[in-house]
Structure formats: C-alpha cells, structure tokens
Motif scaffolding. Structure first.
Motif, PDB file in Angstrom:
ATOM      1  N   ILE A 247       6.767 -21.933  28.574  1.00  0.00           N
ATOM      2  CA  ILE A 247       7.862 -21.149  29.169  1.00  0.00           C
ATOM      3  C   ILE A 247       7.296 -20.099  30.134  1.00  0.00           C
ATOM      4  O   ILE A 247       7.799 -19.914  31.244  1.00  0.00           O
ATOM      5  N   ALA A 248       6.224 -19.438  29.714  1.00  0.00           N
ATOM      6  CA  ALA A 248       5.608 -18.410  30.569  1.00  0.00           C
ATOM      7  C   ALA A 248       5.100 -19.039  31.867  1.00  0.00           C
ATOM      8  O   ALA A 248       5.300 -18.470  32.955  1.00  0.00           O
ATOM      9  N   ASP A 249       4.474 -20.206  31.771  1.00  0.00           N
ATOM     10  CA  ASP A 249       3.989 -20.886  32.977  1.00  0.00           C
ATOM     11  C   ASP A 249       5.148 -21.242  33.907  1.00  0.00           C
ATOM     12  O   ASP A 249       5.074 -21.030  35.116  1.00  0.00           O
ATOM     13  N   ASP A 250       6.226 -21.792  33.326  1.00  0.00           N
ATOM     14  CA  ASP A 250       7.409 -22.144  34.129  1.00  0.00           C
ATOM     15  C   ASP A 250       7.957 -20.905  34.838  1.00  0.00           C
ATOM     16  O   ASP A 250       8.304 -20.955  36.017  1.00  0.00           O
TER      17      ASP A 250
ATOM     18  N   GLY B  31      19.029 -27.567  20.521  1.00  0.00           N
ATOM     19  CA  GLY B  31      17.614 -27.200  20.590  1.00  0.00           C
ATOM     20  C   GLY B  31      17.056 -26.999  21.985  1.00  0.00           C
ATOM     21  O   GLY B  31      15.962 -26.457  22.142  1.00  0.00           O
ATOM     22  N   THR B  32      17.810 -27.415  23.028  1.00  0.00           N
ATOM     23  CA  THR B  32      17.324 -27.155  24.394  1.00  0.00           C
ATOM     24  C   THR B  32      17.361 -25.644  24.637  1.00  0.00           C
ATOM     25  O   THR B  32      18.330 -24.974  24.271  1.00  0.00           O
ATOM     26  N   VAL B  33      16.282 -25.129  25.227  1.00  0.00           N
ATOM     27  CA  VAL B  33      16.227 -23.700  25.552  1.00  0.00           C
ATOM     28  C   VAL B  33      16.070 -23.556  27.062  1.00  0.00           C
ATOM     29  O   VAL B  33      15.244 -24.238  27.678  1.00  0.00           O
TER      30      VAL B  33
ATOM     31  N   LEU C  53      13.819 -25.176  20.455  1.00  0.00           N
ATOM     32  CA  LEU C  53      14.083 -24.303  19.304  1.00  0.00           C
ATOM     33  C   LEU C  53      13.722 -25.075  18.041  1.00  0.00           C
ATOM     34  O   LEU C  53      14.063 -26.250  17.925  1.00  0.00           O
ATOM     35  N   PRO C  54      12.990 -24.452  17.083  1.00  0.00           N
ATOM     36  CA  PRO C  54      12.653 -25.174  15.852  1.00  0.00           C
ATOM     37  C   PRO C  54      13.919 -25.794  15.241  1.00  0.00           C
ATOM     38  O   PRO C  54      14.958 -25.130  15.170  1.00  0.00           O
ATOM     39  N   GLU C  55      13.811 -27.049  14.839  1.00  0.00           N
ATOM     40  CA  GLU C  55      14.986 -27.804  14.395  1.00  0.00           C
ATOM     41  C   GLU C  55      15.733 -27.109  13.255  1.00  0.00           C
ATOM     42  O   GLU C  55      16.965 -27.032  13.246  1.00  0.00           O
ATOM     43  N   GLU C  56      14.940 -26.581  12.326  1.00  0.00           N
ATOM     44  CA  GLU C  56      15.507 -25.876  11.175  1.00  0.00           C
ATOM     45  C   GLU C  56      16.383 -24.703  11.632  1.00  0.00           C
ATOM     46  O   GLU C  56      17.460 -24.447  11.084  1.00  0.00           O
TER      47      GLU C  56
ATOM     48  N   TYR D 134      12.205 -20.093  36.301  1.00  0.00           N
ATOM     49  CA  TYR D 134      13.067 -20.571  35.223  1.00  0.00           C
ATOM     50  C   TYR D 134      12.343 -21.632  34.409  1.00  0.00           C
ATOM     51  O   TYR D 134      11.333 -22.193  34.860  1.00  0.00           O
ATOM     52  N   SER D 135      12.874 -21.894  33.230  1.00  0.00           N
ATOM     53  CA  SER D 135      12.268 -22.888  32.348  1.00  0.00           C
ATOM     54  C   SER D 135      13.376 -23.632  31.625  1.00  0.00           C
ATOM     55  O   SER D 135      14.305 -23.016  31.106  1.00  0.00           O
ATOM     56  N   ILE D 136      13.310 -24.955  31.629  1.00  0.00           N
ATOM     57  CA  ILE D 136      14.279 -25.777  30.898  1.00  0.00           C
ATOM     58  C   ILE D 136      13.484 -26.619  29.912  1.00  0.00           C
ATOM     59  O   ILE D 136      12.692 -27.457  30.328  1.00  0.00           O
ATOM     60  N   ARG D 137      13.648 -26.352  28.639  1.00  0.00           N
ATOM     61  CA  ARG D 137      12.813 -27.008  27.620  1.00  0.00           C
ATOM     62  C   ARG D 137      13.666 -27.684  26.558  1.00  0.00           C
ATOM     63  O   ARG D 137      14.214 -27.015  25.665  1.00  0.00           O
TER      64      ARG D 137
END
Ligand SMILES: O=C(O)CCC(=O)C(=O)O
Ligand SMILES: [Fe+2]
Length: 224
Positions: free
Chosen positions: A24-27, A182-184, A40-43, A33-36
């Motif tokens: 995220i920091a690199d993006d 879970g997408t951040v 987010l941890p599934e739990e 911006y960052s699309i990941r």
C-alpha cells in the motif's frame, strides 16, 4: 447475540499485514492510491460484515417501515445510510486496531504525519449512490488519506455499486472497483475525485479518513 470474542483477533497476523502495508505504501508513493483485493484479514471482514448486518436488522426493526433517524438528508449527493465506528463492539475494536497499525506503518514509511482516524459503516440500499466528490479540499488541512473496505460476499457484473476513482477533474473514465469482501482502497483525499455508482442490491462498506493534526492557536486537537 454477539458471538465475537476479542480473543479471536489475538492471532499473529502482523507479518501478513506488514507485506500488505508495504505494498500500500509503495502504491501511494508511486500513484497516490492503492486498490488491494482480499487485503483485509478474512476473519476481520467476516466479523465486521456479521456485525453490520445484525446492526442493520435492529435499526430497521426500530425504524418500522421507514428508515433510521440518521438517514442522510443530503439526497442529491448521496443516499447511503451511515453509522460511525466508535469501538462499541469487538469487531469495531479489531477494525480500529488494524487501521491503527496501517496508520503507524504509513507514518514510519511515508512521513505522512497521520494523527487521527474516523470511520463509519455505510449501507447503500438498491438504487442508492454517492455522486462524484472529493473527501477533502486543498488548503483545508483535514482529511489526508481515505480508506474504504467492502463487506459483500460475492458481487455480480450486473450488481452496479462500483467505486469509480478518477485521476483528476478532467478524467471521465476512472478506475472501477468492485465492492467485494476484503478489498481495501486507500487514496489521497484531496487528489482523487470519486463516486459510487447506483447499487442494484444492498451494498455494505466502511469508509474512513486519516487526518493530520490541525492545531492552531485557538483550537488545540486532543493529544493521542
Ligand atoms: O463506498 C465507497 O466505495 C466510497 C464511499 C465514499 O466515497 C465516501 O463515503 O466518501
Ligand atoms: Fe468519498
């Protein structure tokens, strides 16, 4: 009933988070911006989703056939329903811990000086939207970094409700993000206009903002 125990979140996910936070920091450094997906941890996603659905059901019952009291009035711009996250449940606390870890990481890597964080659950009922807007405006130092995560298991091509992130005011095409569990998405609040397209089904998410310390002579922000 609240079946979520705080102990559930004591498992050591710091290494997983660390590589995600680095990405995220690199993006952010390279493109702002960052699309990941599946970030987010599934739990954590599952417990936030469960919590939001339960909360929604209760508020819906309380409101009879109408909407809850805090249904937003500004219907021209946005028609979602929100609930601020204050740490009143284990799921909220786990979310605040995760966003706190991200805040510390980004401060150490990018020297952003992120000072505080605020966030809310959003529920977009079928047909609702959030028109093109920015989360902050230049010169008004406040929201620096926006964070959004989605709490929908499964999302079809025809379900609408995508987030569209635009590079600048002249960008009309943008980048579409499917609001899948879970997408951040993280982006510089001042720099990226964005909108939520009308959703065809219930769309659940969390939107949050990191702020810098806006202390001025007559108004001092509380220290952490
Ligand atoms: O839910 C989203 O995808 C974005 C929401 C948003 O832009 C906001 O709440 O400011
Ligand atoms: Fe926004």
């Amino acid at each position: 009933m609240n079946a979520i125990q705080p102990l559930l979140f004591k498992t050591d996910t710091s290494e997983i988070n660390e590589s995600l936070f680095a990405a995220i920091a690199d993006d952010l450094y390279t493109q702002g911006y960052s699309i990941r997906p599946a970030a987010l941890p599934e739990e954590l996603s599952m417990s936030l989703s469960q919590y939001q659905l339960e909360m929604d059901e209760q508020r819906f019952k309380a409101a009879g056939i109408g909407r809850g009291n805090d249904y937003l009035k500004n219907e021209f711009v946005r028609t979602d329903e929100i609930c601020w996250i204050t740490g009143k449940s284990p799921a909220e606390i786990a979310w605040l811990n995760w966003t706190g870890d991200l805040q510390r990481y980004l401060n150490s890597r990018l020297f952003l000086g992120l000072f505080s964080f605020e966030s809310h659950f959003s529920h977009y009922a079928p047909g609702t939207y959030y028109k093109r807007h920015r989360d902050a405006f230049k010169g008004e130092a406040q929201r620096v970094l926006s964070v959004v995560t989605y709490l929908n298991s499964g999302w079809g091509n025809d379900d609408g409700g995508e987030l569209v992130l635009f590079n600048d005011d002249s960008d009309t095409e943008g980048t579409k993000v499917v609001p899948l569990m879970g997408t951040v998405v993280v982006f510089l609040s001042e720099d990226f206009p964005h909108e939520v397209l009308p959703a065809q089904r219930d769309r659940y998410s969390i939107a949050g903002w990191y702020r810098v310390n806006t202390s001025v002579a007559e108004k001092v922000d509380p220290p952490r």
